[in-house]
Design an enzyme around this catalytic site. Structure first.
Site, PDB file in Angstrom:
ATOM      1  N   ASP A  18       0.821  -1.184  -0.026  1.00  0.00           N
ATOM      2  CA  ASP A  18       0.044   0.081   0.076  1.00  0.00           C
ATOM      3  C   ASP A  18       0.724   1.532   0.094  1.00  0.00           C
ATOM      4  O   ASP A  18       0.340   2.430  -0.022  1.00  0.00           O
ATOM      5  CB  ASP A  18      -0.896  -0.149   1.167  1.00  0.00           C
ATOM      6  CG  ASP A  18      -0.315  -0.160   2.621  1.00  0.00           C
ATOM      7  OD1 ASP A  18       1.098  -0.138   2.636  1.00  0.00           O
ATOM      8  OD2 ASP A  18      -0.769  -0.355   3.438  1.00  0.00           O
ATOM      9  N   GLY A  19       2.283   1.033   0.027  1.00  0.00           N
ATOM     10  CA  GLY A  19       3.224   2.459  -0.174  1.00  0.00           C
ATOM     11  C   GLY A  19       3.076   2.964   1.300  1.00  0.00           C
ATOM     12  O   GLY A  19       3.704   4.218   1.508  1.00  0.00           O
ATOM     13  N   ASP A  73      19.026  -5.952  -0.782  1.00  0.00           N
ATOM     14  CA  ASP A  73      18.514  -4.462  -1.182  1.00  0.00           C
ATOM     15  C   ASP A  73      18.695  -3.690  -0.004  1.00  0.00           C
ATOM     16  O   ASP A  73      18.271  -2.534  -0.136  1.00  0.00           O
ATOM     17  CB  ASP A  73      17.235  -4.713  -1.795  1.00  0.00           C
ATOM     18  CG  ASP A  73      16.378  -5.634  -0.845  1.00  0.00           C
ATOM     19  OD1 ASP A  73      16.573  -6.921  -0.885  1.00  0.00           O
ATOM     20  OD2 ASP A  73      15.269  -5.159  -0.220  1.00  0.00           O
ATOM     21  N   ASN A  74      19.106  -4.200   0.942  1.00  0.00           N
ATOM     22  CA  ASN A  74      19.162  -3.160   2.119  1.00  0.00           C
ATOM     23  C   ASN A  74      20.450  -2.929   2.611  1.00  0.00           C
ATOM     24  O   ASN A  74      20.575  -2.653   3.587  1.00  0.00           O
ATOM     25  CB  ASN A  74      18.510  -3.709   3.335  1.00  0.00           C
ATOM     26  CG  ASN A  74      16.969  -4.036   3.159  1.00  0.00           C
ATOM     27  OD1 ASN A  74      16.170  -3.245   2.593  1.00  0.00           O
ATOM     28  ND2 ASN A  74      16.163  -4.862   4.070  1.00  0.00           N
TER      29      ASN A  74
HETATM   30  P1  AMP Z   1      11.905  -4.349   3.407  1.00  0.00           P
HETATM   31  O1  AMP Z   1      11.921  -5.554   3.746  1.00  0.00           O
HETATM   32  O2  AMP Z   1      11.094  -3.345   4.078  1.00  0.00           O
HETATM   33  O3  AMP Z   1      13.333  -4.018   3.019  1.00  0.00           O
HETATM   34  O4  AMP Z   1      11.185  -4.133   2.051  1.00  0.00           O
HETATM   35  C1  AMP Z   1      11.142  -4.954   0.822  1.00  0.00           C
HETATM   36  C2  AMP Z   1      10.662  -4.088  -0.396  1.00  0.00           C
HETATM   37  O5  AMP Z   1       9.307  -3.937  -0.340  1.00  0.00           O
HETATM   38  C3  AMP Z   1      11.195  -2.756  -0.802  1.00  0.00           C
HETATM   39  O6  AMP Z   1      11.350  -2.633  -1.905  1.00  0.00           O
HETATM   40  C4  AMP Z   1      10.105  -1.850  -0.011  1.00  0.00           C
HETATM   41  O7  AMP Z   1      10.112  -0.478  -0.687  1.00  0.00           O
HETATM   42  C5  AMP Z   1       8.894  -2.822  -0.206  1.00  0.00           C
HETATM   43  N1  AMP Z   1       7.700  -2.586   0.777  1.00  0.00           N
HETATM   44  C6  AMP Z   1       7.872  -2.652   1.965  1.00  0.00           C
HETATM   45  N2  AMP Z   1       6.538  -2.550   2.521  1.00  0.00           N
HETATM   46  C7  AMP Z   1       6.000  -1.692   1.461  1.00  0.00           C
HETATM   47  C8  AMP Z   1       4.563  -1.349   1.416  1.00  0.00           C
HETATM   48  N3  AMP Z   1       3.823  -1.258   2.411  1.00  0.00           N
HETATM   49  N4  AMP Z   1       4.185  -0.812   0.292  1.00  0.00           N
HETATM   50  C9  AMP Z   1       4.823  -1.025  -0.822  1.00  0.00           C
HETATM   51  N5  AMP Z   1       6.063  -1.560  -0.822  1.00  0.00           N
HETATM   52  C10 AMP Z   1       6.821  -1.707   0.239  1.00  0.00           C
HETATM   53 MG    MG Z   2      14.190  -2.491   2.314  1.00  0.00          MG
END
Ligand code: AMP
Ligand code: MG
Length: 464
Positions: free
Chosen positions: A100-101, A227-228
């Site tokens: 949901d962004g 990616d982190n």
């Molecule tokens: P993360 O595990 O938080 O590093 O996220 C992994 C990927 O999912 C990244 O590309 C984030 O931008 C994306 N992401 C995480 N949460 C959301 C969300 N609520 N809406 C859209 N993209 C998300």
């Molecule tokens: Mg991330």
């Protein structure tokens, strides 16, 4: 473009981060700034963007990810150089996939506090300027309130940014990105015989050093997907992180990570693995596997040198001895056997007096088998005597590297629960404590306390 949120309000602001961005902290509470940092008002000259990237998640190629909920607003000229400002949780982007962004208040406060706490610990990290909130409900396991955290860094380019173009077989885009990163952030490498190999080498070095710092304060990132990983060697993307409390090298702070891939003990090796993922991505530019391997070979020696240096400092050792790693290993085995609190152990170790083992009770009492501590302490004392260590001086030096205050999960949780009831004062208080992690703060002694019983039920997991 960011998607507005209804009736935003300020949750927290970091004056130190504001100074880095060349902003007067007083302005952060103004309505127009709150509107900007929520994404409700985009400054006229700003051209918001979301960046695509791909990556390996939990060791598996995950394909395209991208800034699913992070939008770059632009750059501010700070006193130490330009800083990019990024809104996390400001709505959908072209890369949101099923998401949901949005971000929830809970995770935004955690990212805010930990970014600033890590900076105060002297660990390379992205920064957090403000958190704003809105009463809009966001559906997770329950409905939570929405928030946006404004992050800052010279760049948010990740290993995954390179993996993206490389995996799509787009050598031109890959080169443009690499040339931009080198010219902007590593200009000294542009004259190297093979600048792309030099880039890999420097990123490998910085990553190894960053992770050595994590290990030395007991920080666990929780989701070290490629990616982190920041191309600048900054701690990036605070989600299910944790600080080690009862010491257990196998500790897993991320509830989602059932295999323990990102446990405390595994972090150094995973850092290395991620550098391999970057090397793989840069290979078309580097040209040969041998040159890539040569750059990667730096990881282990750099990590070992830095962790030993940091551990010597934590033990107040002024010189280096060949068998120091054995002394450290014995210490960690001792800590592990009794699940000694990581932060308290090192802080208390600073009070040890070389010639007064009878005064050790505060330390000894941290261990089930007191005699095991005595045996290790005897070794440590021999080591201290060999360099004519002076108690008072050593304590001063140790207190500068062994924090008294870290962001324990329960401390964040208390601040979050108050904030969920619109009382943001605890977030501010906790930030103020964590901005001085090495100082004795007599009025804040309770922030150094062990977690209460209820905290053992706290769970944190990916992407909230
Ligand atoms: P993360 O595990 O938080 O590093 O996220 C992994 C990927 O999912 C990244 O590309 C984030 O931008 C994306 N992401 C995480 N949460 C959301 C969300 N609520 N809406 C859209 N993209 C998300
Ligand atoms: Mg991330």
């Amino acid at each position: 473009m960011p998607t507005p949120l209804p009736a935003p309000y300020l949750v927290a602001a970091s004056a130190r981060a504001a100074a880095l961005a060349g902003l007067d902290p007083a302005v952060l509470a103004q309505d127009d700034f709150v509107a900007t940092f929520t994404g409700n008002h985009v400054p006229p000259r700003a051209k918001p963007l979301a960046a695509v990237y791909s990556g390996h998640q939990f060791g598996v190629w995950a394909g395209q990810l991208g800034d699913g909920r992070a939008i770059l607003l632009g750059q501010l000229a700070g006193p130490q150089g330009p800083m990019e400002l990024q809104l996390k949780g400001a709505g959908k982007t072209p890369y949101s996939r099923m998401g949901d962004g949005r971000a929830v208040l809970r995770s935004s406060i955690r990212e805010f506090l930990c970014s600033e706490a890590m900076a105060a610990l002297g660990i390379p990290t992205t920064r957090a300027l403000v958190v704003t909130g809105s009463d809009q409900g966001i559906l997770r396991e329950t409905v939570e309130s929405a928030a946006v955290v404004t992050r800052m860094a010279p760049s948010f380019v990740r290993f995954g940014s390179f993996e993206h173009w490389s995996s799509r077989d787009k050598p031109d885009e890959l080169r443009i990105l690499a040339d931009y990163v080198i010219a902007t952030f590593y200009p000294e490498l542009s004259g190297a015989p093979n600048p792309y190999q030099a880039l890999l080498q420097e990123v490998t070095r910085r990553t190894a050093q960053m992770i050595a710092h994590w290990q030395a304060v007991g920080f666990m990132h929780g989701v070290m997907n490629s990616d982190n990983m920041s191309i600048l060697g900054l701690t990036l993307d605070y989600g299910p992180f944790g600080f080690m409390e009862a010491f257990d090298p196998e500790h897993i702070c991320n509830h989602t990570d059932q295999q323990g891939r990102y446990s405390y003990a595994n972090q150094p090796e995973v850092g290395h693995w991620n550098c391999y993922a970057l090397a793989q991505a840069l290979l078309p530019l580097i040209g040969s596997v041998e040159e890539a391997q040569e750059a990667l070979a730096l990881y282990q020696p750099v990590f070992a040198a830095r962790i030993n240096e940091l551990l010597r400092a934590k033990l107040g050792l002024a010189t280096a001895q060949e068998d120091d790693p054995q002394l450290f290993d014995a210490m960690f085995a001792l800590m592990s056997g009794s699940h000694a609190d990581f932060t308290q152990f090192f802080r208390k170790l600073g009070t040890l007096q070389v010639d007064a083992p009878a005064q050790d009770s505060a330390l000894r009492d941290m261990f089930h088998v007191r005699e095991d501590f005595d045996a290790w302490a005897a070794r440590y004392r021999t080591r201290l005597r060999a360099e004519a260590s002076v108690d008072a001086q050593r304590k001063l030096a140790m207190d500068r590297v062994n924090p008294k205050y870290v962001l324990r999960n329960y401390l964040a949780q208390v601040a979050i629960e108050k904030a969920q009831h619109k009382d943001f004062s605890e977030v501010a208080r906790l930030l103020a404590v964590l901005e001085h992690p090495f100082d004795e703060q007599p009025h804040n002694e309770h922030y150094a306390a062990l977690p209460p019983d209820w905290a053992s039920h706290l769970e944190v997991s990916c992407s909230s």
